[in-house]
Design a protein around this motif. Structure first.
Motif, short mmCIF file in Angstrom:
data_model
loop_
_atom_site.label_atom_id
_atom_site.label_comp_id
_atom_site.label_asym_id
_atom_site.label_seq_id
_atom_site.Cartn_x
_atom_site.Cartn_y
_atom_site.Cartn_z
N PHE A 122 -18.81 -47.26 9.21
CA PHE A 122 -20.07 -46.65 9.65
C PHE A 122 -20.10 -45.19 9.23
N PHE A 123 -21.22 -44.78 8.62
CA PHE A 123 -21.40 -43.40 8.19
C PHE A 123 -22.52 -42.77 9.03
N PHE A 124 -22.16 -41.79 9.85
CA PHE A 124 -23.13 -41.16 10.74
C PHE A 124 -23.65 -39.85 10.18
N LEU A 125 -24.98 -39.74 10.12
CA LEU A 125 -25.64 -38.48 9.77
C LEU A 125 -25.72 -37.64 11.03
N SER A 178 -25.98 -33.19 19.90
CA SER A 178 -25.61 -32.78 21.26
C SER A 178 -26.07 -33.79 22.31
N SER A 179 -26.85 -34.80 21.90
CA SER A 179 -27.31 -35.83 22.84
C SER A 179 -26.12 -36.65 23.33
N ASN A 180 -25.99 -36.75 24.65
CA ASN A 180 -24.88 -37.51 25.23
C ASN A 180 -24.95 -38.98 24.84
N LYS A 181 -26.17 -39.52 24.73
CA LYS A 181 -26.34 -40.92 24.35
C LYS A 181 -25.86 -41.15 22.91
N PHE A 182 -26.17 -40.21 22.02
CA PHE A 182 -25.75 -40.32 20.62
C PHE A 182 -24.23 -40.20 20.50
N ARG A 183 -23.67 -39.24 21.22
CA ARG A 183 -22.23 -39.04 21.19
C ARG A 183 -21.50 -40.25 21.76
N SER A 184 -22.07 -40.82 22.82
CA SER A 184 -21.49 -42.01 23.43
C SER A 184 -21.52 -43.20 22.47
N LEU A 185 -22.64 -43.31 21.74
CA LEU A 185 -22.77 -44.38 20.74
C LEU A 185 -21.70 -44.26 19.67
N ILE A 186 -21.53 -43.06 19.13
CA ILE A 186 -20.54 -42.84 18.07
C ILE A 186 -19.14 -43.18 18.57
N LYS A 187 -18.81 -42.74 19.79
CA LYS A 187 -17.50 -43.03 20.36
C LYS A 187 -17.28 -44.52 20.54
N SER A 188 -18.31 -45.22 21.01
CA SER A 188 -18.17 -46.66 21.25
C SER A 188 -17.99 -47.43 19.94
N VAL A 189 -18.70 -47.02 18.88
CA VAL A 189 -18.53 -47.66 17.57
C VAL A 189 -17.13 -47.36 17.02
N ARG A 235 -18.25 -31.23 13.73
CA ARG A 235 -19.01 -31.84 14.82
C ARG A 235 -18.56 -33.28 15.05
N LEU A 236 -18.51 -34.04 13.96
CA LEU A 236 -18.16 -35.46 14.06
C LEU A 236 -16.71 -35.63 14.50
N GLU A 237 -15.82 -34.80 13.97
CA GLU A 237 -14.41 -34.87 14.37
C GLU A 237 -14.25 -34.53 15.85
N GLY A 238 -15.09 -33.61 16.34
CA GLY A 238 -15.04 -33.23 17.74
C GLY A 238 -15.48 -34.36 18.67
N ILE A 239 -16.38 -35.20 18.18
CA ILE A 239 -16.88 -36.31 18.99
C ILE A 239 -15.86 -37.44 19.08
N ILE A 240 -15.23 -37.79 17.94
CA ILE A 240 -14.31 -38.95 17.94
C ILE A 240 -12.84 -38.54 18.05
N ASN A 241 -12.60 -37.22 18.06
CA ASN A 241 -11.22 -36.70 18.20
C ASN A 241 -10.27 -37.28 17.15
N THR A 242 -10.78 -37.45 15.96
CA THR A 242 -10.00 -37.99 14.84
C THR A 242 -10.42 -37.29 13.56
N PRO A 243 -9.48 -36.96 12.67
CA PRO A 243 -9.87 -36.35 11.40
C PRO A 243 -10.77 -37.29 10.60
N ILE A 244 -11.82 -36.75 9.99
CA ILE A 244 -12.71 -37.52 9.13
C ILE A 244 -12.19 -37.44 7.71
N VAL A 245 -11.93 -38.60 7.10
CA VAL A 245 -11.33 -38.61 5.76
C VAL A 245 -12.20 -39.28 4.70
N PHE A 246 -13.35 -39.88 5.11
CA PHE A 246 -14.21 -40.48 4.08
C PHE A 246 -15.68 -40.16 4.35
N SER A 247 -16.47 -40.19 3.28
CA SER A 247 -17.86 -39.72 3.37
C SER A 247 -18.78 -40.47 2.41
#
Length: 434
Positions: free
Chosen positions: A239-242, A256-267, A294-306
């Protein structure tokens, strides 16, 4: 172990032979400029140079792999039996074309370094490509050449233990707009209602109202369906999140939307998450870096692909920027308006930077098609789209390559535009197992 005798080992030669033999054909390769080493070698061996040493397996070399920089090159497409080919090698050569130089020309995207007119999104137009102009865009030509060469190699060296790779499918999902109606804030929601009213989209108003009042699920929220397909069919799904700020071309909800951040974490609990740099980050290092953090802060994992938003790719600049950002893999290699293989291969490869004449650590994963290319630009029906997907998949299967698709989360929404596309997606996954 295949030994290649050549008069000079260059970075270009080393790069393309490794891709051709190691990554596609699973044959380890070494090089030598010494005649006595070549003569003494007992395994498979070929000469790649301007003239043969004797009566050995010889491929007459084009100058491209021994050059540096970018030059205008005359290319005349002919046929190697039924397969398009270029860079004729003459009668002395064991095969009639220098498929190694031709492979390097295509995979390095040499033509994209040459002067060309960009499209409205500053992209290299598909219509300018050698593959499109000569009707081989929908074929992984480099892999086809490799398998054709393998048959000759087996005849010449029948006792060698040749290995075979396996076909694989990777489903990639672009999340440019996570929700159609929900979680967009008061101003954007009101703007949506007014736009529907002035456009006389009264059915849309009804759907928007029901969704915002929680009487129905947001149509773009197809993530549970996608993850279910992933589990049922055991398919690798990325999944690639904009996650950029709102602009004319970046219309996801706020990071910054909690619903969006929650969605990303759940995926992220069930699939790997990649990064989509926003439209205007193409030439803005700080913006690109900020969005990745921003994205790394949400999933607490380094982002390595784009993957680049709108497939905005300027070679070599974009890839050089991604390397600076510590991105290890990129999935942008393809076209927005047509299906097929931009680099003429269905095998992931490392970006070769012609500016510096080096193989970089950035691995490129070429995709075969994008849903919007079939629907919006090629204007194919559902039936025609599915058939095109199957045809492309079969081309990749013939060479045991990696078949990479791009769908968007809204493609499975079953709304008016994408009616029937859930079935197309599922059928693609089923076809991959046949």
């Amino acid at each position: 172990m295949l030994l290649v005798y050549t008069h000079k080992v260059t970075p270009r030669l080393n790069y393309i032979f490794k891709h051709f033999f190691v990554r596609i054909l699973q044959i380890p390769v070494i090089f030598s400029t010494k005649v006595d080493e070549f003569v003494a070698h007992n395994g498979p061996k070929i000469t790649y140079s301007k003239s043969p040493l004797g009566s050995e397996f010889f491929i007459r070399s084009h100058d491209l792999l021994f050059d540096q920089g970018i030059n205008d090159i005359d290319i005349n497409i002919l046929n190697w039996e039924t397969v398009p080919c270029f860079f004729p090698a003459g009668e002395v050569s064991s095969i009639p074309y220098d498929i190694f130089a031709a492979s390097f020309y295509l995979i390095s995207r040499y033509e994209e370094y040459l002067p060309h007119v960009q499209d409205m999104h500053e992209r290299f137009p598909v219509e300018e490509s050698l593959a499109f102009k000569n009707n081989f865009l929908e074929k992984p030509l480099i892999d086809i050449w490799a398998y054709k060469f393998l048959e000759i190699l087996k005849e010449k060296f029948p006792t060698y233990n040749y290995k075979k790779r396996d076909f694989k499918l990777i489903s990639t999902i672009d999340v440019d707009t996570a929700f159609a109606y929900k979680h967009k804030g008061v101003m954007r929601s009101l703007g949506g209602y007014f736009l529907d009213i002035f456009s006389f989209r009264f059915v849309n108003i009804w759907h928007r109202l029901l969704t915002n009042l929680n009487f129905r699920k947001d149509p773009y929220n197809t993530f549970s369906k996608l993850l279910k397909f992933k589990k049922e069919h055991k398919v690798t799904t990325l999944f690639f999140f904009l996650i950029g700020d709102y602009t004319t071309f970046d219309k996801n909800i706020s990071f910054s939307s909690n619903k969006f951040r929650s969605l990303i974490k759940s995926v992220a609990d069930y699939a790997k998450i990649g990064f989509k740099p926003s439209y205007f980050s193409l030439k803005n290092d700080e913006k690109r870096k900020k969005e990745k953090l921003r994205l790394e802060g949400i999933i607490n994992t380094p982002i390595v692909f784009s993957r680049q938003h709108f497939l905005r790719l300027i070679i070599p600049d974009t890839y050089q920027n991604l390397i600076d950002l510590d991105i290890q893999e990129d999935y942008t290699m393809g076209y927005a308006k047509k299906v097929g293989f931009r680099a003429s291969t269905c095998t992931p490869f490392y970006f070769y930077d012609l500016d510096f004449e080096i193989k970089t650590p950035l691995k490129l994963f070429p995709f075969a098609f994008m849903d919007t290319a079939l629907k919006d630009f090629m204007e194919l029906s559902n039936k025609e789209s599915l058939q095109k997907i199957i045809d492309l998949k079969n081309e990749v299967k013939k060479v045991d390559g990696i078949f990479i698709s791009i769908f968007h989360n809204e493609t499975l929404s079953e709304n008016e535009k994408w009616k029937g596309w859930s079935s197309i997606y599922k059928q693609m996954l089923l076809e991959s197992n046949n």
